[in-house]
Design an enzyme around this catalytic site. Structure first.
Site, PDB file in Angstrom:
ATOM      1  N   GLY A 160      -1.121  10.845  -5.578  1.00 18.23           N
ATOM      2  CA  GLY A 160      -0.022  10.078  -5.000  1.00 18.23           C
ATOM      3  C   GLY A 160      -0.382   8.617  -4.935  1.00 18.23           C
ATOM      4  N   GLY A 203       0.861   4.756  -3.033  1.00 20.62           N
ATOM      5  CA  GLY A 203       1.657   4.006  -2.077  1.00 20.62           C
ATOM      6  C   GLY A 203       1.567   2.528  -2.352  1.00 20.62           C
ATOM      7  N   GLY A 204       2.098   1.737  -1.388  1.00 19.97           N
ATOM      8  CA  GLY A 204       2.129   0.306  -1.603  1.00 19.97           C
ATOM      9  C   GLY A 204       0.756  -0.324  -1.686  1.00 19.97           C
ATOM     10  N   MET A 205      -0.211   0.182  -0.938  1.00 16.93           N
ATOM     11  CA  MET A 205      -1.531  -0.434  -0.885  1.00 16.93           C
ATOM     12  C   MET A 205      -2.653   0.533  -1.255  1.00 16.93           C
ATOM     13  SD  MET A 205      -1.384  -3.651  -0.105  1.00 16.93           S
ATOM     14  CE  MET A 205      -0.231  -4.841   0.591  1.00 16.93           C
ATOM     15  N   VAL A 235      -4.195   8.085  -3.898  1.00 13.66           N
ATOM     16  CA  VAL A 235      -5.049   9.227  -3.563  1.00 13.66           C
ATOM     17  C   VAL A 235      -5.295  10.025  -4.836  1.00 13.66           C
ATOM     18  CG1 VAL A 235      -5.313  11.305  -2.166  1.00 13.66           C
ATOM     19  CG2 VAL A 235      -4.150   9.308  -1.208  1.00 13.66           C
ATOM     20  N   LYS A 241      -9.334   8.504  -1.434  1.00 14.07           N
ATOM     21  CA  LYS A 241      -8.324   7.469  -1.216  1.00 14.07           C
ATOM     22  C   LYS A 241      -8.849   6.126  -1.682  1.00 14.07           C
ATOM     23  CE  LYS A 241      -5.059   5.728   2.207  1.00 14.07           C
ATOM     24  NZ  LYS A 241      -4.512   5.911   3.563  1.00 14.07           N
ATOM     25  N   ASP A 255       1.455   5.952  13.167  1.00 13.81           N
ATOM     26  CA  ASP A 255       2.241   6.064  11.930  1.00 13.81           C
ATOM     27  C   ASP A 255       2.579   7.532  11.647  1.00 13.81           C
ATOM     28  OD1 ASP A 255       3.621   5.047   9.755  1.00 13.81           O
ATOM     29  OD2 ASP A 255       1.885   5.022   8.430  1.00 13.81           O
TER      30      ASP A 255
END
Length: 431
Positions: A17, A19-21, A24, A39, A138
């Protein structure tokens, strides 16, 4: 980067996967011969050196926060390493499953009892984190991983850890907008109650198929969270009151973790499945060619007969509900004061009044409220007791409301009347 060997030990095999920053990866620990998740921190080129240091520190914080926690509902961190370019990486257990967000996207809204089961496990993970002095900050469907019957909370990247210097600028807002608590939206300090609000928003999204608050942009979402009540959770069934209690804007009015766990444990039980009706004889075939007038007359007669039957049934069921309410009242354990009256406030619902103190000036109001809540919690079938919003209101003529999740109790109100402190308990027929 497939097949890249990291730190001479972890071989990256496939991307799980992005994400923005960060991203994984699925990897293999060649030293221990086991599968792991790794990660990676990915930063845009436009960031300043200070911003890069901040994001690297957040990844370190995630590793430290998760490493402090030993709980089956929290992803296990195995290692923190540095890549050849100086970027930090986290090595974690590999969870074989998808996120709650992916599940809802693929299958649509989930059944309330299933959502309660997921929420119960996430709550246990959060309570373990809170006991260790860690606020997640979060909680959202994308950070809840499902592995068979196991539910795992992940991504402690913006967690607040007691004793750590904060990485957030004063007044800055971090998190995922639709799942941020009102206090986070306002830039205030987040605590355990903030995580419970986000858990409520997560359960809402799981059972409704969408977050409780939406808007054309982030600002609109923030305004809605800070100033509006969420739309009712129409698919949530018995889980609805618990979700709406968690989404209170006032953190002090939300249920505690202990109260919430009692309610979710009950709601997580599998619903009873009604047996399929036995197959009966085939209905007789209609004879054709009957005059329309006769058919109409028969239909009118049937409608009148049905109306009479429904009316009789309503009267009978009203009486049964009234009796069931009185039975529920008699099933209460010894109340915290002498009974003063019992009034019927609606069909099948009674209001029973008790005297808690003969004079409020000599009465420990807070103590009586606490004793009343304990008494309510001890009643048969009571799942959750929610404290009054303002304890000080209990000694006034307006009074305070104690909410109850129960099949036969709808709540209780403590009020002052003629210098007496009275308790009114609302009893209804169990469904």
């Amino acid at each position: 980067m497939d097949d890249h060997l990291l730190a001479g030990r972890y071989r990256l095999t496939s991307l799980l996967g992005r994400g923005g920053m960060g991203a994984v990866w699925h990897a293999r620990d060649e030293r221990l011969d086991r599968e792991v998740a790794v990660k990676e921190l990915r930063l845009p080129e436009r960031l300043t050196e200070e911003q890069r240091r901040t994001w690297s520190a957040r990844l370190d914080r995630e590793a430290r926060a998760a490493a402090r926690l030993k709980h089956p509902g929290i992803v296990t961190v195995h290692d923190r390493i540095t890549g050849e370019d100086g970027r930090p990486w986290i090595v974690m257990e590999l969870v074989h499953g998808r996120s709650l967000a992916d599940l809802v996207e693929a299958e649509g809204p989930l059944p309330p009892h299933r959502v309660a089961q997921i929420g119960l496990q996430v709550l246990d993970a959060l309570r373990a984190a809170h006991r260790a002095g860690i606020t997640h900050r979060d909680v959202k469907p994308a950070n809840v991983l499902l592995e068979s019957q196991r539910v795992v909370l992940t991504d402690f990247g913006i967690a607040a850890v007691d004793g750590d210097a904060t990485l957030t600028r004063t007044g800055a807002v971090i998190g995922t907008p639709a799942f941020m608590s009102p206090e986070q939206v306002r830039g205030l300090e987040a605590g355990p109650a903030s995580d419970l609000w986000s858990l409520g928003a997560t359960l809402y999204a799981a059972v409704e198929g969408r977050p409780p608050f939406d808007g054309a942009n982030t600002g609109a979402v923030f305004v809605a969270i800070a100033t509006e009540d969420p739309p009712p959770a129409v698919r949530a069934g018995a889980l609805g009151p618990t979700i709406m209690a968690l989404l209170q804007r006032d953190a002090d009015r939300r249920p505690t973790g202990e109260q919430l766990r009692a309610g979710l444990a009950h709601l997580a039980q599998e619903p009873a499945v009604a047996p399929a009706p036995a197959a009966g004889p085939a209905p007789p075939r209609r004879r054709r060619g009957r005059p329309v007038l006769i058919a109409t007359a028969v239909a009118v007669a049937l409608a009148l007969t049905a109306a009479v039957a429904v009316s009789a049934f309503k009267l009978r069921s009203d009486a049964e509900r009234d009796q069931a309410a009185r039975d529920a009242y008699r099933a209460l354990t010894e109340p915290p004061g002498p009974e003063k009256s019992m009034d019927e406030v609606a069909t099948g619902e009674l209001a029973v009044t008790y005297e808690l103190c003969p004079g409020t000036e000599k009465c420990d109001v807070a103590g009586r409220v606490t004793a009343t809540m304990q008494w309510l919690a001890a009643q048969n079938g009571v799942r959750v007791v929610y404290p009054p919003a303002e304890m000080a209101d209990c000694g006034t003529r307006e009074g305070c409301l104690i909410s109850v999740a129960s099949p036969s109790l709808t709540g209780a109100r403590i009020v002052q009347s003629d210098d007496r402190l009275l308790l009114r308990v609302f009893v209804r027929a169990p469904r």
